[in-house]
Design an enzyme around this catalytic site. Structure first.
Site, mmCIF file in Angstrom:
data_model
loop_
_atom_site.group_PDB
_atom_site.id
_atom_site.type_symbol
_atom_site.label_atom_id
_atom_site.label_comp_id
_atom_site.label_asym_id
_atom_site.label_seq_id
_atom_site.Cartn_x
_atom_site.Cartn_y
_atom_site.Cartn_z
ATOM 1 N N VAL A 120 0.739 -1.223 0.032
ATOM 2 C CA VAL A 120 -0.149 0.254 0.182
ATOM 3 C C VAL A 120 0.836 1.191 -0.043
ATOM 4 C CG1 VAL A 120 -1.634 1.276 1.370
ATOM 5 C CG2 VAL A 120 -1.956 -1.275 1.090
ATOM 6 N N PHE A 152 -16.667 -10.597 -8.420
ATOM 7 C CA PHE A 152 -16.247 -11.372 -7.278
ATOM 8 C C PHE A 152 -17.306 -12.617 -7.089
ATOM 9 C CE2 PHE A 152 -12.417 -9.794 -5.006
ATOM 10 C CZ PHE A 152 -12.073 -8.935 -5.773
ATOM 11 N N GLU A 171 -4.018 -6.204 -5.035
ATOM 12 C CA GLU A 171 -2.576 -6.520 -5.519
ATOM 13 C C GLU A 171 -2.752 -7.086 -7.093
ATOM 14 O OE1 GLU A 171 -0.785 -9.275 -2.967
ATOM 15 O OE2 GLU A 171 -1.080 -8.217 -1.371
ATOM 16 N N CYS A 200 -5.141 -9.807 2.734
ATOM 17 C CA CYS A 200 -5.993 -8.979 3.352
ATOM 18 C C CYS A 200 -7.533 -9.653 3.660
ATOM 19 C CB CYS A 200 -6.534 -7.898 2.042
ATOM 20 S SG CYS A 200 -5.166 -7.250 1.651
ATOM 21 N N ASN A 240 -14.045 -5.326 2.471
ATOM 22 C CA ASN A 240 -13.366 -6.825 2.542
ATOM 23 C C ASN A 240 -14.304 -7.902 2.873
ATOM 24 O OD1 ASN A 240 -11.374 -5.581 1.362
ATOM 25 N ND2 ASN A 240 -10.028 -6.057 2.718
ATOM 26 N N LYS A 291 -13.768 0.041 5.457
ATOM 27 C CA LYS A 291 -12.885 -0.834 4.871
ATOM 28 C C LYS A 291 -12.726 -2.476 5.168
ATOM 29 C CE LYS A 291 -9.085 -2.396 3.258
ATOM 30 N NZ LYS A 291 -8.521 -2.763 1.917
HETATM 31 C C1 UGA Z 1 -8.465 -7.142 -1.632
HETATM 32 C C2 UGA Z 1 -9.658 -6.315 -2.134
HETATM 33 O O1 UGA Z 1 -10.186 -6.657 -3.306
HETATM 34 C C3 UGA Z 1 -9.160 -4.889 -2.243
HETATM 35 O O2 UGA Z 1 -10.128 -3.868 -2.713
HETATM 36 C C4 UGA Z 1 -8.610 -4.588 -1.042
HETATM 37 O O3 UGA Z 1 -7.809 -3.378 -1.185
HETATM 38 C C5 UGA Z 1 -7.398 -5.415 -0.757
HETATM 39 O O4 UGA Z 1 -7.902 -6.836 -0.642
HETATM 40 C C6 UGA Z 1 -6.770 -5.070 0.625
HETATM 41 O O5 UGA Z 1 -7.544 -5.065 1.648
HETATM 42 O O6 UGA Z 1 -5.674 -4.686 0.818
HETATM 43 P P1 UGA Z 1 -6.494 -8.543 -2.839
HETATM 44 O O7 UGA Z 1 -6.391 -9.302 -1.680
HETATM 45 O O8 UGA Z 1 -5.065 -7.916 -3.528
HETATM 46 O O9 UGA Z 1 -7.384 -7.371 -2.723
HETATM 47 O O10 UGA Z 1 -7.046 -9.505 -4.167
HETATM 48 P P2 UGA Z 1 -8.460 -9.841 -4.653
HETATM 49 O O11 UGA Z 1 -8.487 -9.555 -6.101
HETATM 50 O O12 UGA Z 1 -9.399 -9.034 -3.871
HETATM 51 O O13 UGA Z 1 -8.531 -11.274 -4.322
HETATM 52 C C7 UGA Z 1 -8.771 -11.964 -3.086
HETATM 53 C C8 UGA Z 1 -8.929 -13.474 -3.195
HETATM 54 O O14 UGA Z 1 -10.098 -13.817 -3.727
HETATM 55 C C9 UGA Z 1 -8.073 -14.190 -4.017
HETATM 56 O O15 UGA Z 1 -7.487 -15.418 -3.368
HETATM 57 C C10 UGA Z 1 -8.724 -14.471 -5.329
HETATM 58 O O16 UGA Z 1 -8.372 -15.555 -5.749
HETATM 59 C C11 UGA Z 1 -10.050 -14.593 -4.546
HETATM 60 N N1 UGA Z 1 -11.082 -14.590 -5.673
HETATM 61 C C12 UGA Z 1 -11.497 -13.323 -5.820
HETATM 62 C C13 UGA Z 1 -11.978 -15.595 -5.664
HETATM 63 O O17 UGA Z 1 -11.950 -16.563 -5.397
HETATM 64 N N2 UGA Z 1 -13.145 -15.319 -6.607
HETATM 65 C C14 UGA Z 1 -13.642 -13.971 -7.192
HETATM 66 O O18 UGA Z 1 -14.333 -13.884 -7.720
HETATM 67 C C15 UGA Z 1 -12.478 -13.141 -6.860
#
Ligand code: UGA
Length: 436
Positions: A11, A253, A155, A264, A212, A208
């Site tokens: 971040v 999602f 990320e 996160c 999440n 926040k």
């Molecule tokens: C997440 C949030 O999406 C961000 O908005 C937030 O800022 C961040 O956490 C944080 O709090 O810093 P991130 O952890 O980088 O972001 O990744 P995501 O793209 O959200 O994915 C999280 C997990 O969910 C991954 O393991 C991904 O594979 C999984 N996921 C995501 C699914 O299994 N299905 C989906 O449809 C979307």
């Protein structure tokens, strides 16, 4: 505006570089001398697409500088952002705020005039109040405003998310100066029409976690629908599309998979659960999400054993992807970790390839043989498992992979391979939430 960013993690570094790119004068501070030297030499501490160029160009333009000296970095700043880690505290799941409070204390002690201190780290409700107490106690002489400005970047898509956010949330206690400074800092986003939302500080902190936890709940909902689809012979991808087209639900999602991981969602859902329990208002739905997601990761290991015919002893399983999601080298709470453990417990030998995460994964899964390509992983294996949906895995030569295996079994935990294509290549296919 002169901005100081404390912490050069995901971040901090991304936000600092983006603020500099907006035209602000940014100093990034980190205690880790080796990290600062590496960044200054153009070597990023994390893999994030586009970050090295963004840091390089803004550093070259003189808008982005780095230091290990916090007191020096804080001097003359209009706003000082705290972007240090808030890991889960060992044993109880609460967020560990020791880094935040230590940073706050150091900042306040170093201030040479009135200041706005902004927490960008994800911090539980009430953290801003405690930072304010620290500031008042140490420097009753100064007007120090404490603001909450949570970050929502993902990320792997961090720069785009920072520069084109759906919203920017700013929580204050009503100080006009704080509101003016924050408005000025985010003014460049007006062009992108990103709403700047002002609210109370406690509310911003909660937004926040609520965001999440809601997203984690959405994923867990579709993952449980996927299990039901497998039981009743339905297709989860169609269920996602069928519900996602309803604007009230939205299509994002809703991709079923091996469970959410990363730095996160697992940490923040747990911290929200703890906050709910502390205030005697349990968030039962999130408590369940946490449990269901934990169990799911290991269940994916059992799914693979089932695809192997129920017995994994002496068999070789090849994993494609180890990081918790593509375009990152982050292994924190990655589903692959639980999957490897389950497979090793079942007596399988595990081989893996990941485009960016292997150097971090290797010490975490010492029994896994790391190889240099998807093809090398598949050669001689009894099952090929797609764990992380890297683009590099989307256009693989499936017939070549199948032909090189001991038994052409494909377990697609992200549902990226078209059923007909995989079957035509000779694979026996197992997907998530699918009759195939
Ligand atoms: C997440 C949030 O999406 C961000 O908005 C937030 O800022 C961040 O956490 C944080 O709090 O810093 P991130 O952890 O980088 O972001 O990744 P995501 O793209 O959200 O994915 C999280 C997990 O969910 C991954 O393991 C991904 O594979 C999984 N996921 C995501 C699914 O299994 N299905 C989906 O449809 C979307």
């Amino acid at each position: 505006m002169k901005i100081t960013m404390i912490g050069t993690g995901y971040v901090g570094l991304v936000s600092g570089a983006c603020f500099a790119d907006f035209g602000h004068d940014v100093v990034c501070v980190d205690k880790d001398t080796a990290k600062i030297s590496a960044i200054e030499a153009g070597r990023m501490p994390i893999y994030e697409p586009g970050l090295d160029q963004l840091v390089g160009s803004n550093a070259a333009a003189g808008r982005l500088t780095f230091t290990t000296d916090l007191a020096e970095g804080v001097k003359g700043a209009d706003a000082i952002f705290i972007a240090v880690g808030t890991p889960s505290r060992r044993g109880d799941g609460h967020a560990d705020l020791s880094y935040v409070y230590a940073a706050a204390k150091e900042i306040v002690e170093a201030l040479d005039g009135p200041a706005v201190i902004v927490t960008k780290s994800t911090v539980p409700v009430g953290t801003g109040d405690e930072v304010e107490r620290i500031a008042r106690e140490l420097r009753p002489d100064l007007d120090i405003q404490i603001v909450s400005n949570p970050e929502f970047l993902r990320e792997g898509a961090a720069i785009g998310d920072f520069k084109r956010p759906d919203r920017v949330v700013v929580g204050t206690t009503g100080s006009e100066r704080a509101i003016a400074v924050m408005s000025q800092i985010y003014r460049p986003l007006n062009l992108n029409q990103a709403p700047l939302m002002f609210t109370g500080r406690r509310t911003a902190e909660l937004i926040k976690y609520a965001a999440n936890a809601f997203l984690a709940t959405k994923i867990t909902f579709i993952n449980e629908m996927a299990d039901l689809c497998e039981a009743v012979g339905a297709e989860v991808q169609d269920v996602s599309r069928g519900i996602g087209l309803d604007n009230r639900i939205g299509s994002k999602f809703l991709h079923a998979g091996p469970g959410y991981g990363g730095s996160c969602f697992p940490k923040d859902t747990l911290a929200l659960v703890k906050t709910g329990q502390d205030y005697d208002t349990p968030i039962r739905i999130v408590e369940t999400v946490v449990q269901v997601n934990d169990l799911r990761k290991r269940a994916m290991g059992r799914k693979i054993v089932k695809a192997l015919g129920g017995d994994a002893r002496g068999k070789t399983v090849a994993l494609l992807g180890l990081t918790f999601k593509p375009n990152t080298d982050d292994m924190r709470d990655a589903p692959s970790l639980a999957i490897v453990q389950a497979l090793e417990d079942a007596g399988a030998r595990v081989v893996a390839y990941d485009p960016e995460g292997m150097h971090i994964a290797a010490p975490m899964v010492p029994g896994v043989t790391m190889v240099k390509s998807a093809y090398e992983a598949a050669a001689g294996a009894d099952a090929l498992v797609l764990v992380t949906e890297w683009d590099a895995f989307r256009a693989l030569d499936l017939p070549r992979l199948a032909a090189s295996m001991n038994a052409p079994t494909l377990v697609d935990l992200r549902n990226i391979y078209p059923v007909a294509e995989a079957q035509a290549a000779g694979f026996t296919l197992s997907r998530v939430g699918s009759a195939a």
